[in-house]
Design a protein around this motif. Structure first.
Motif, PDB file in Angstrom:
ATOM      1  N   LEU A 168       0.830  -1.194   0.000  1.00 14.58           N
ATOM      2  CA  LEU A 168       0.000   0.000   0.000  1.00 14.58           C
ATOM      3  C   LEU A 168       0.873   1.256   0.000  1.00 14.58           C
ATOM      4  O   LEU A 168       0.626   2.200  -0.757  1.00 14.58           O
ATOM      5  N   GLN A 169       1.909   1.251   0.823  1.00 15.26           N
ATOM      6  CA  GLN A 169       2.843   2.377   0.817  1.00 15.26           C
ATOM      7  C   GLN A 169       3.582   2.462  -0.511  1.00 15.26           C
ATOM      8  O   GLN A 169       3.771   3.560  -1.064  1.00 15.26           O
ATOM      9  N   ARG A 170       4.004   1.322  -1.057  1.00 14.18           N
ATOM     10  CA  ARG A 170       4.720   1.313  -2.331  1.00 14.18           C
ATOM     11  C   ARG A 170       3.849   1.886  -3.449  1.00 14.18           C
ATOM     12  O   ARG A 170       4.341   2.622  -4.323  1.00 14.18           O
ATOM     13  N   TYR A 171       2.554   1.577  -3.415  1.00 16.06           N
ATOM     14  CA  TYR A 171       1.639   2.121  -4.422  1.00 16.06           C
ATOM     15  C   TYR A 171       1.684   3.648  -4.412  1.00 16.06           C
ATOM     16  O   TYR A 171       1.864   4.284  -5.460  1.00 16.06           O
ATOM     17  N   TYR A 172       1.518   4.242  -3.236  1.00 12.35           N
ATOM     18  CA  TYR A 172       1.491   5.702  -3.170  1.00 12.35           C
ATOM     19  C   TYR A 172       2.856   6.306  -3.496  1.00 12.35           C
ATOM     20  O   TYR A 172       2.933   7.380  -4.118  1.00 12.35           O
ATOM     21  N   ASP A 173       3.932   5.635  -3.114  1.00 13.31           N
ATOM     22  CA  ASP A 173       5.257   6.132  -3.471  1.00 13.31           C
ATOM     23  C   ASP A 173       5.446   6.145  -4.992  1.00 13.31           C
ATOM     24  O   ASP A 173       5.944   7.121  -5.570  1.00 13.31           O
ATOM     25  N   GLU A 174       5.052   5.038  -5.649  1.00 14.85           N
ATOM     26  CA  GLU A 174       5.231   4.942  -7.101  1.00 14.85           C
ATOM     27  C   GLU A 174       4.334   5.925  -7.845  1.00 14.85           C
ATOM     28  O   GLU A 174       4.783   6.641  -8.744  1.00 14.85           O
ATOM     29  N   VAL A 175       3.055   5.963  -7.469  1.00 11.38           N
ATOM     30  CA  VAL A 175       2.106   6.808  -8.195  1.00 11.38           C
ATOM     31  C   VAL A 175       2.389   8.287  -7.942  1.00 11.38           C
ATOM     32  O   VAL A 175       2.420   9.095  -8.874  1.00 11.38           O
ATOM     33  N   ALA A 188     -13.289   1.314  -5.702  1.00 12.55           N
ATOM     34  CA  ALA A 188     -14.179   1.495  -6.859  1.00 12.55           C
ATOM     35  C   ALA A 188     -13.349   1.950  -8.056  1.00 12.55           C
ATOM     36  O   ALA A 188     -13.615   2.993  -8.667  1.00 12.55           O
ATOM     37  N   ASN A 189     -12.336   1.179  -8.391  1.00 11.25           N
ATOM     38  CA  ASN A 189     -11.399   1.472  -9.482  1.00 11.25           C
ATOM     39  C   ASN A 189     -10.578   2.725  -9.241  1.00 11.25           C
ATOM     40  O   ASN A 189      -9.975   3.276 -10.160  1.00 11.25           O
ATOM     41  N   GLY A 190     -10.551   3.190  -7.976  1.00 16.72           N
ATOM     42  CA  GLY A 190      -9.746   4.355  -7.665  1.00 16.72           C
ATOM     43  C   GLY A 190      -8.263   4.089  -7.772  1.00 16.72           C
ATOM     44  O   GLY A 190      -7.500   4.933  -8.265  1.00 16.72           O
ATOM     45  N   PHE A 191      -7.830   2.926  -7.301  1.00 16.37           N
ATOM     46  CA  PHE A 191      -6.405   2.590  -7.386  1.00 16.37           C
ATOM     47  C   PHE A 191      -5.932   2.578  -8.842  1.00 16.37           C
ATOM     48  O   PHE A 191      -4.913   3.181  -9.184  1.00 16.37           O
ATOM     49  N   GLU A 192      -6.674   1.870  -9.696  1.00 13.82           N
ATOM     50  CA  GLU A 192      -6.276   1.796 -11.095  1.00 13.82           C
ATOM     51  C   GLU A 192      -6.401   3.150 -11.780  1.00 13.82           C
ATOM     52  O   GLU A 192      -5.515   3.566 -12.526  1.00 13.82           O
ATOM     53  N   LEU A 194      -1.523  -5.007 -11.387  1.00 12.39           N
ATOM     54  CA  LEU A 194      -0.972  -5.847 -10.330  1.00 12.39           C
ATOM     55  C   LEU A 194      -0.650  -5.022  -9.089  1.00 12.39           C
ATOM     56  O   LEU A 194      -0.991  -5.407  -7.963  1.00 12.39           O
ATOM     57  N   LEU A 195       0.010  -3.877  -9.273  1.00 15.29           N
ATOM     58  CA  LEU A 195       0.324  -3.011  -8.134  1.00 15.29           C
ATOM     59  C   LEU A 195      -0.953  -2.573  -7.423  1.00 15.29           C
ATOM     60  O   LEU A 195      -1.014  -2.578  -6.186  1.00 15.29           O
ATOM     61  N   ALA A 196      -1.976  -2.214  -8.199  1.00 15.44           N
ATOM     62  CA  ALA A 196      -3.238  -1.778  -7.603  1.00 15.44           C
ATOM     63  C   ALA A 196      -3.879  -2.902  -6.803  1.00 15.44           C
ATOM     64  O   ALA A 196      -4.414  -2.671  -5.705  1.00 15.44           O
ATOM     65  N   SER A 197      -3.811  -4.117  -7.316  1.00 19.24           N
ATOM     66  CA  SER A 197      -4.410  -5.246  -6.589  1.00 19.24           C
ATOM     67  C   SER A 197      -3.644  -5.541  -5.306  1.00 19.24           C
ATOM     68  O   SER A 197      -4.238  -5.901  -4.278  1.00 19.24           O
ATOM     69  N   GLN A 198      -2.332  -5.382  -5.327  1.00 16.96           N
ATOM     70  CA  GLN A 198      -1.531  -5.592  -4.116  1.00 16.96           C
ATOM     71  C   GLN A 198      -1.842  -4.521  -3.070  1.00 16.96           C
ATOM     72  O   GLN A 198      -1.948  -4.819  -1.876  1.00 16.96           O
ATOM     73  N   ALA A 199      -1.992  -3.281  -3.522  1.00 13.90           N
ATOM     74  CA  ALA A 199      -2.355  -2.209  -2.598  1.00 13.90           C
ATOM     75  C   ALA A 199      -3.738  -2.447  -2.013  1.00 13.90           C
ATOM     76  O   ALA A 199      -3.966  -2.247  -0.812  1.00 13.90           O
TER      77      ALA A 199
END
Length: 334
Positions: free
Chosen positions: A213-220, A280-284, A304-309
């Motif tokens: 979850l942290q990695r997602y926000y760091d990358e995005v 609701a597809n917010g991550f993607e 994949l990253l979104a699903s892990q987050a």
């Protein structure tokens, strides 16, 4: 008239700590609990970009990295409800009185502008956005314009009593310039209010550290910053308001949890809604354009990253939260 008294949540720093609800033995009941909380245009404007299965704005193509399709619009309306819960059902906190002319910057679905127009039927209300995705059936005192708020304005000729902007994180490159434009376009004695995030989540107990979850926000967030966008405007708003010349500046900081881990019922409800909008597809939606255009990721790797987050977000032992800021200031009378 709307009540503009301070919300019950601490106006400056939020609670010192958010207590975790430990009444659950595992994550199996998460789904049930979450469900209980969340039961005139030119042709170029409508020439939307279709990319990676999502639709993006056509006017000033590329100036905004999130989609504008129905899935995203539904998510934005969920965020509107979250912000209302956070502010005790208030649309704004500035002490405005009988406004005659107001504007909502980057209005999105137009839901805030419509609610404001209903609340102030004497006011002329404008909502502007890059996308013409607002409804056609609206109160008679509201109208929507397709406009890029980072371009030069002409509103100084007919200034506003109130200028409102909410959730511009990741969509503006120069907030300082934008807020100076607001100063020039509001009447002497008028108010400007920005409501926005610190885009990086935190955890008071360190439970977010090292997670997907942290990695997602760091990358995005890194991709948005690489593209030149400000992802954490909330903590900087006060300085930008001062630099622009505003007086009577007020800053209120709120805690916005992610998930249903808080013990406090109000924070639990807000956290559930926050998680629901992200799932609701917010991550993607937030990641696809930023990572594929600016970091050369494949669509599959983004998903994949979104699903892990998303999976990390469902773990009750990860206690992540965001800080959300409401800052308003007044242009001097003289």
């Amino acid at each position: 008239m709307t009540d503009t008294s301070a919300p019950e949540q601490s106006p400056n720093n939020g609670p010192a700590n958010v207590e975790v609800d430990t009444s659950y033995e595992d994550d199996s009941s998460y789904g049930d609990e979450l469900s209980s909380y969340t039961a005139s245009l030119t042709s170029s404007v409508l020439e939307y970009r279709q990319e990676n299965g999502r639709r993006y704005h056509g006017f000033r193509d590329g100036a905004y990295l999130l989609p504008n399709d129905e899935t995203e619009n539904d998510r934005l309306d969920m965020l509107h409800e979250i912000f209302l819960m956070l502010l005790n059902r208030k649309l704004y906190l500035a002490p405005i009185k009988k406004p005659q002319r107001a504007i909502d910057l980057a209005t999105g679905t137009g839901i805030w502008a419509i609610d404001f127009a209903d609340l102030h039927p004497q006011a002329e209300v404008i909502g502007c956005d890059l996308s013409p995705t607002q409804p056609s059936l609206v109160p008679p005192n509201v109208k929507f314009l397709v406009d890029d708020i980072e371009s030069e304005w002409a509103y100084e000729r007919d200034p506003f009593d109130f200028i409102h902007a909410r959730f511009l994180a990741g969509s503006i490159k120069d907030f300082g310039r934008l807020i100076k434009q607001c100063y020039r376009s509001v009447k002497p004695g008028g108010w400007v209010e920005f409501q926005d995030w610190d885009g990086y989540p935190v955890s008071e107990d360190g439970s977010l550290n090292g997670t997907d979850l942290q990695r997602y926000y760091d990358e995005v967030s890194g991709a948005f910053e690489k593209a030149g966008y400000e992802v954490s405007p909330g903590p900087k708003l006060e300085k930008w308001f001062k630099d622009a010349g505003f007086v009577n500046i007020h800053v209120q900081k709120f805690i916005l949890p992610y998930g249903v881990w808080p013990k406090d019922p109000h924070l639990k409800k807000i956290g559930a809604w926050n998680q629901a909008q992200a799932e609701a597809n917010g991550f993607e939606g937030a990641a696809l354009a930023a990572l594929t255009r600016y970091k050369n990721w494949s669509k599959e790797d983004v998903i994949l990253l979104a699903s892990q987050a998303r999976a990390d977000g469902r773990k009750r032992n990860i206690h992540s939260l965001f800080y959300f800021y409401v800052v308003y200031g007044q242009r001097p009378e003289n």
